[in-house]
Design a protein around this motif. Structure first.
Motif, mmCIF file in Angstrom:
data_model
loop_
_atom_site.group_PDB
_atom_site.id
_atom_site.type_symbol
_atom_site.label_atom_id
_atom_site.label_comp_id
_atom_site.label_asym_id
_atom_site.label_seq_id
_atom_site.Cartn_x
_atom_site.Cartn_y
_atom_site.Cartn_z
ATOM 1 N N ALA A 167 5.127 31.369 -8.464
ATOM 2 C CA ALA A 167 4.091 30.874 -7.579
ATOM 3 C C ALA A 167 4.869 29.727 -6.641
ATOM 4 N N GLY A 168 5.514 28.864 -6.995
ATOM 5 C CA GLY A 168 6.246 27.799 -6.082
ATOM 6 C C GLY A 168 7.359 28.414 -5.423
ATOM 7 N N ALA A 169 7.957 29.243 -5.869
ATOM 8 C CA ALA A 169 9.137 29.940 -5.138
ATOM 9 C C ALA A 169 8.607 30.709 -4.007
ATOM 10 N N ARG A 170 7.440 31.308 -4.212
ATOM 11 C CA ARG A 170 6.722 32.064 -2.846
ATOM 12 C C ARG A 170 6.194 31.276 -1.970
ATOM 13 N N LEU A 171 5.630 30.046 -2.379
ATOM 14 C CA LEU A 171 5.182 29.029 -1.160
ATOM 15 C C LEU A 171 6.267 28.627 -0.516
ATOM 16 N N ARG A 172 7.352 28.451 -1.085
ATOM 17 C CA ARG A 172 8.473 27.551 -0.620
ATOM 18 C C ARG A 172 9.027 28.619 0.577
ATOM 19 N N LYS A 173 9.273 29.679 0.148
ATOM 20 C CA LYS A 173 9.777 30.824 0.804
ATOM 21 C C LYS A 173 8.739 31.183 2.085
ATOM 22 N N LEU A 174 7.504 31.141 1.917
ATOM 23 C CA LEU A 174 6.415 31.465 2.935
ATOM 24 C C LEU A 174 6.371 30.312 3.566
ATOM 25 N N ALA B 293 -0.746 25.799 -16.387
ATOM 26 C CA ALA B 293 -1.948 25.256 -16.865
ATOM 27 C C ALA B 293 -2.921 25.915 -16.220
ATOM 28 N N ILE B 294 -2.961 26.105 -15.199
ATOM 29 C CA ILE B 294 -4.236 26.526 -14.297
ATOM 30 C C ILE B 294 -4.260 27.905 -14.743
ATOM 31 N N ALA B 295 -3.284 28.830 -14.723
ATOM 32 C CA ALA B 295 -3.098 30.030 -15.502
ATOM 33 C C ALA B 295 -3.680 30.450 -16.522
ATOM 34 N N ALA B 296 -3.326 29.293 -17.821
ATOM 35 C CA ALA B 296 -3.734 29.463 -18.991
ATOM 36 C C ALA B 296 -5.490 29.287 -18.840
ATOM 37 N N LEU C 94 -11.599 23.598 -9.942
ATOM 38 C CA LEU C 94 -10.072 23.488 -10.181
ATOM 39 C C LEU C 94 -9.540 22.481 -8.974
ATOM 40 N N VAL C 95 -10.507 21.813 -8.371
ATOM 41 C CA VAL C 95 -9.983 20.506 -7.721
ATOM 42 C C VAL C 95 -9.676 19.531 -8.594
ATOM 43 N N VAL C 96 -8.595 19.327 -9.287
ATOM 44 C CA VAL C 96 -8.184 18.671 -10.434
ATOM 45 C C VAL C 96 -8.656 17.214 -10.360
ATOM 46 N N SER D 83 -1.677 25.093 -2.583
ATOM 47 C CA SER D 83 -0.530 24.567 -3.852
ATOM 48 C C SER D 83 -0.083 25.572 -4.520
ATOM 49 N N GLU D 84 0.743 25.386 -5.671
ATOM 50 C CA GLU D 84 0.955 26.218 -6.526
ATOM 51 C C GLU D 84 -0.177 26.603 -7.232
ATOM 52 N N ARG D 85 -0.933 25.467 -7.647
ATOM 53 C CA ARG D 85 -2.159 25.777 -8.331
ATOM 54 C C ARG D 85 -3.102 26.662 -7.756
ATOM 55 N N THR D 86 -3.464 26.575 -6.411
ATOM 56 C CA THR D 86 -4.260 27.130 -5.798
ATOM 57 C C THR D 86 -3.754 28.614 -5.487
ATOM 58 N N LEU D 87 -2.363 28.707 -5.374
ATOM 59 C CA LEU D 87 -2.082 30.366 -5.262
ATOM 60 C C LEU D 87 -2.121 30.941 -6.423
ATOM 61 N N THR D 88 -2.206 30.309 -7.708
ATOM 62 C CA THR D 88 -2.242 30.873 -9.016
ATOM 63 C C THR D 88 -3.796 31.362 -9.211
ATOM 64 N N ALA D 89 -4.740 30.761 -8.706
ATOM 65 C CA ALA D 89 -5.839 30.940 -8.665
ATOM 66 C C ALA D 89 -6.506 32.504 -7.644
#
Length: 402
Positions: free
Chosen positions: A384-391, A231-234, A168-170, A255-261
């Protein structure tokens, strides 16, 4: 109700032997046809739980037709046979969706073994597979090394189901390098297929390597833009749906991608070393993970390149991190370098080594043990993005947490 089998051109060997083997697994009397063409015609008309076909001298157009019927069926297990184990033929057959290959004529034991594996795999993959995310916020600690070798170790401890390894290291991922892959397909091709992805197509886009089904990253930096959290979720959902266990090598920034994983994972292996910079990074990573709501059963700290002469004692590291060390992988630079040079897992380079045994024991420890709180289905949380921005109070791409 008995299971159904279709055999083309006596591909499984003597009928009395075949009948005895199949009866042990709940199959009724097999349907026998005289050619591959007849088998394809029967597959279009009805479903068979098991199909056994000869692969010798199969033409590309025939293999394409076989692939099409396997995909349409979706639930048929397929065994191919040929007089010799030609590697090119086996690879082409596997890419077409053939699940097992046997040298013709297979012995009763070999045939029974193949059927048993297929039956166990069907049962194992009827439920969602496990996902293990390997992560570190600091580069150079051996995250990819751990992901590759752990996935290989699972092929022995999880022999009843297929093992996947996803990079997942794109952009700039090294799984391809560690396994000396020259695959024509990568993450980008999977995204391109969208909703068309099924078990057979997924397998055809992945590379079989040392018992692992590998989905490498691409080399095109433009791919970074198309791989968002969705995309990562799919991708993760496809992998969990079709593999008994999936190991993912995550990016080294949150990132959002990492958080999804990480959200989707049953277990997160946080790789570290016994030095101050590494442990400080791990300390911060654990703090973030706890703020994200991950419980201790999901978080597993793994010390890589451990040696008893390390300046910082293990107990001091646990006190600093405020958690126990789940596992220690011994330092063996010479073996690791040799394996990387050849593009093989360490257990292939030296199966009797202390390091190879340690990976095997780690896989056994993780086998069949779900986290205290199972991973959520990837994509279930669209914020996921909102969670990261808040965190973290940052924009979409979050800097390294070190």
């Amino acid at each position: 109700m008995k299971l159904s089998a279709l055999i083309a051109a006596n591909a499984a060997g003597p009928q009395d032997v075949v009948s005895g083997v199949l009866a042990r697994f709940g199959f009724g009397r097999a349907t026998n046809v005289t050619s591959r063409g007849d088998a394809l015609a029967r597959m279009r008309e009805e479903h068979f739980d098991l199909v056994i076909v000869p692969l010798q001298e199969i033409q590309p157009v025939e293999l394409l037709s076989l692939e099409r019927e396997i995909r349409k069926s979706g639930r048929s297990a397929v065994i191919g046979t040929a007089p010799s184990a030609d590697s090119d033929l086996i690879v082409r057959a596997m890419r077409a969706g053939v699940h097992e290959f046997l040298v013709y004529p297979p012995s009763a034991d070999d045939l029974a073994g193949a059927v048993e594996r297929l039956m166990r795999r069907t049962r194992a993959e009827s439920s969602e597979g496990e996902l293990i995310a390997v992560y570190t916020a600091k580069g150079g600690l051996g995250c990819t090394t751990v992901a590759v070798n752990l996935a290989h170790a699972f092929t022995a401890t999880r022999a009843e189901s297929r093992v996947a390894l996803a990079d997942l290291v794109v952009t700039g991922g090294d799984v391809r390098v560690f396994l000396n892959l020259r695959s024509s397909y990568d993450l980008g091709h999977l995204v391109d297929k969208g909703e068309k992805v099924d078990a057979e197509l997924l397998t055809s886009l992945m590379s079989a390597c040392h018992g692992i089904w590998v989905l490498p990253t691409g080399e095109n930096p433009e791919l970074d833009d198309i791989f968002d959290a969705q995309a990562i979720a799919a991708i993760l959902n496809h992998l969990r749906g079709h593999f008994g266990i999936t190991v993912v090598d995550c990016e080294h920034h949150l990132s959002e991608r990492t958080l999804t994983a990480l959200d989707a994972a049953n277990r997160i292996l946080i790789v570290t070393q016994l030095d101050v910079p590494s442990l400080r990074s791990t300390q911060r990573t654990l703090a973030v993970c706890r703020r994200l709501g991950y419980d201790d059963g999901k978080l597993n700290v793994v010390v890589n390149r451990y040696q008893s002469s390390d300046v910082l004692p293990l107990k001091d590291a646990e006190d600093l991190l405020q958690c126990s060390i789940a596992w220690k992988l011994p330092n063996d630079y010479k073996l690791s370098a040799a394996a990387l040079t050849k593009g093989v897992p360490v257990a292939v380079e030296d199966p009797a080594s202390k390091l190879a045994r340690s990976y095997a024991e780690l896989a056994k420890k993780l086998t069949g043990v779900s986290s205290a709180r199972p991973g959520t289905r990837a994509g279930a949380d669209a914020s996921a993005g909102a969670r990261l921005r808040k965190l973290l109070g940052m924009n979409r791409r979050v800097a390294n947490v070190t």
